[in-house]
Design a protein around this motif. Structure first.
Motif, PDB file in Angstrom:
ATOM      1  N   ILE A   1      74.566  98.986  60.288  1.00 16.25           N
ATOM      2  CA  ILE A   1      74.260 100.291  60.442  1.00 16.25           C
ATOM      3  C   ILE A   1      74.223 101.010  61.917  1.00 16.25           C
TER       4      ILE A   1
ATOM      5  N   ILE B   1      68.158 106.163  55.621  1.00 14.56           N
ATOM      6  CA  ILE B   1      68.851 104.887  55.656  1.00 14.56           C
ATOM      7  C   ILE B   1      67.757 103.909  54.878  1.00 14.56           C
TER       8      ILE B   1
ATOM      9  N   ILE C   1      75.380  95.373  49.858  1.00 12.84           N
ATOM     10  CA  ILE C   1      75.097  96.642  50.439  1.00 12.84           C
ATOM     11  C   ILE C   1      75.488  97.794  49.427  1.00 12.84           C
ATOM     12  N   ASP C   2      74.433  98.596  49.107  1.00 16.65           N
ATOM     13  CA  ASP C   2      74.523  99.764  48.346  1.00 16.65           C
ATOM     14  C   ASP C   2      74.664 101.144  49.132  1.00 16.65           C
ATOM     15  N   LEU C   3      75.423 101.657  49.251  1.00 22.43           N
ATOM     16  CA  LEU C   3      75.641 103.009  49.910  1.00 22.43           C
ATOM     17  C   LEU C   3      75.638 104.128  49.273  1.00 22.43           C
ATOM     18  N   SER C   4      74.314 104.864  49.301  1.00 26.81           N
ATOM     19  CA  SER C   4      74.096 106.192  48.576  1.00 26.81           C
ATOM     20  C   SER C   4      74.621 107.450  49.453  1.00 26.81           C
TER      21      SER C   4
ATOM     22  N   THR D   1      71.044 111.808  56.937  1.00 17.19           N
ATOM     23  CA  THR D   1      71.003 110.422  56.299  1.00 17.19           C
ATOM     24  C   THR D   1      69.808 109.662  56.462  1.00 17.19           C
TER      25      THR D   1
END
Length: 149
Positions: free
Chosen positions: A12, A48, A62-65, A46
Motif C-alpha cells: 500500500i 483502503i 490481496i483483493d483490490l476493489s 480510495t
C-alpha cells in the motif's frame, strides 16, 4: 504484527506513499499465535482496508476493489517461492482468471550484483522507513488497546 503486516503495508505504501493506518480491530487479542488484525485508511478518494494475522481466517491474497462493481484478486500475495499465481478480475461485468506459473523470485533476487543493490539502496531505505513508520503507528494503537484492558 510487524512481520505479517509488513507485506500488506509495503504494498500500500508503494502504491500511495506513506500512509497512516487506523487499527480497526484485533481478534484474539493477547494471543500472538492467534491474533488477527484489521486496519483501514483513506487515501484521497480510495478507501483502503486490510486484514492480516495468523488465525483460521488467514488467506495469502490481496483483493483490490476499484469501485462497487470492479475488483481484482491476487493469490497468493507473497510472491517469493516458485508456484502458481492466480489473478482474478471482475471488470465491466466480465470475469477473467489468469494463471501464472512463476519461478523462484528469491533466486532471482540473489542473482542481483552488488552494483544493483548499491544503486537502489537510497530508494529501498526510503521505502523501508515509510513502512516502519506505518507499522510503529499501528503498534502504538495496539499498545493503547493493551493499556485500556
Amino acid at each position: 504484527m510487524f512481520d505479517i503486516g509488513s507485506y500488506l503495508i509495503s504494498l500500500i505504501n508503494d502504491l500511495y506513499g506513506k500512509i497512516k493506518f487506523n487499527l480497526i480491530s484485533v481478534k484474539n487479542y493477547g494471543h500472538p499465535r492467534k491474533e488477527f488484525f484489521e486496519i483501514s485508511s483513506i487515501q484521497k478518494t480510495t478507501k483502503i482496508t486490510g486484514k492480516f494475522g495468523v488465525n483460521k481466517d488467514y488467506m495469502n491474497k490481496i483483493d483490490l476493489s476499484l469501485n462497487e462493481n470492479d475488483f481484482y484478486s491476487f493469490k497468493p500475495f507473497f510472491y517469493g517461492r516458485s508456484g502458481q499465481r492466480i489473478i482474478e478480475s471482475f471488470v465491466n461485468s466480465k470475469i477473467k482468471k489468469n494463471i501464472i506459473n512463476e519461478g523462484n523470485n528469491f533466486c532471482n533476487m540473489f542473482k542481483k550484483n552488488n552494483k544493483y543493490w548499491l544503486s537502489s539502496q537510497e530508494e529501498r531505505n526510503f521505502s523501508m522507513l515509510n513502512n516502519l513508520k506505518s507499522l510503529e503507528n499501528l503498534n502504538m494503537q495496539y499498545n493503547n488497546i493493551k493499556n485500556i484492558k
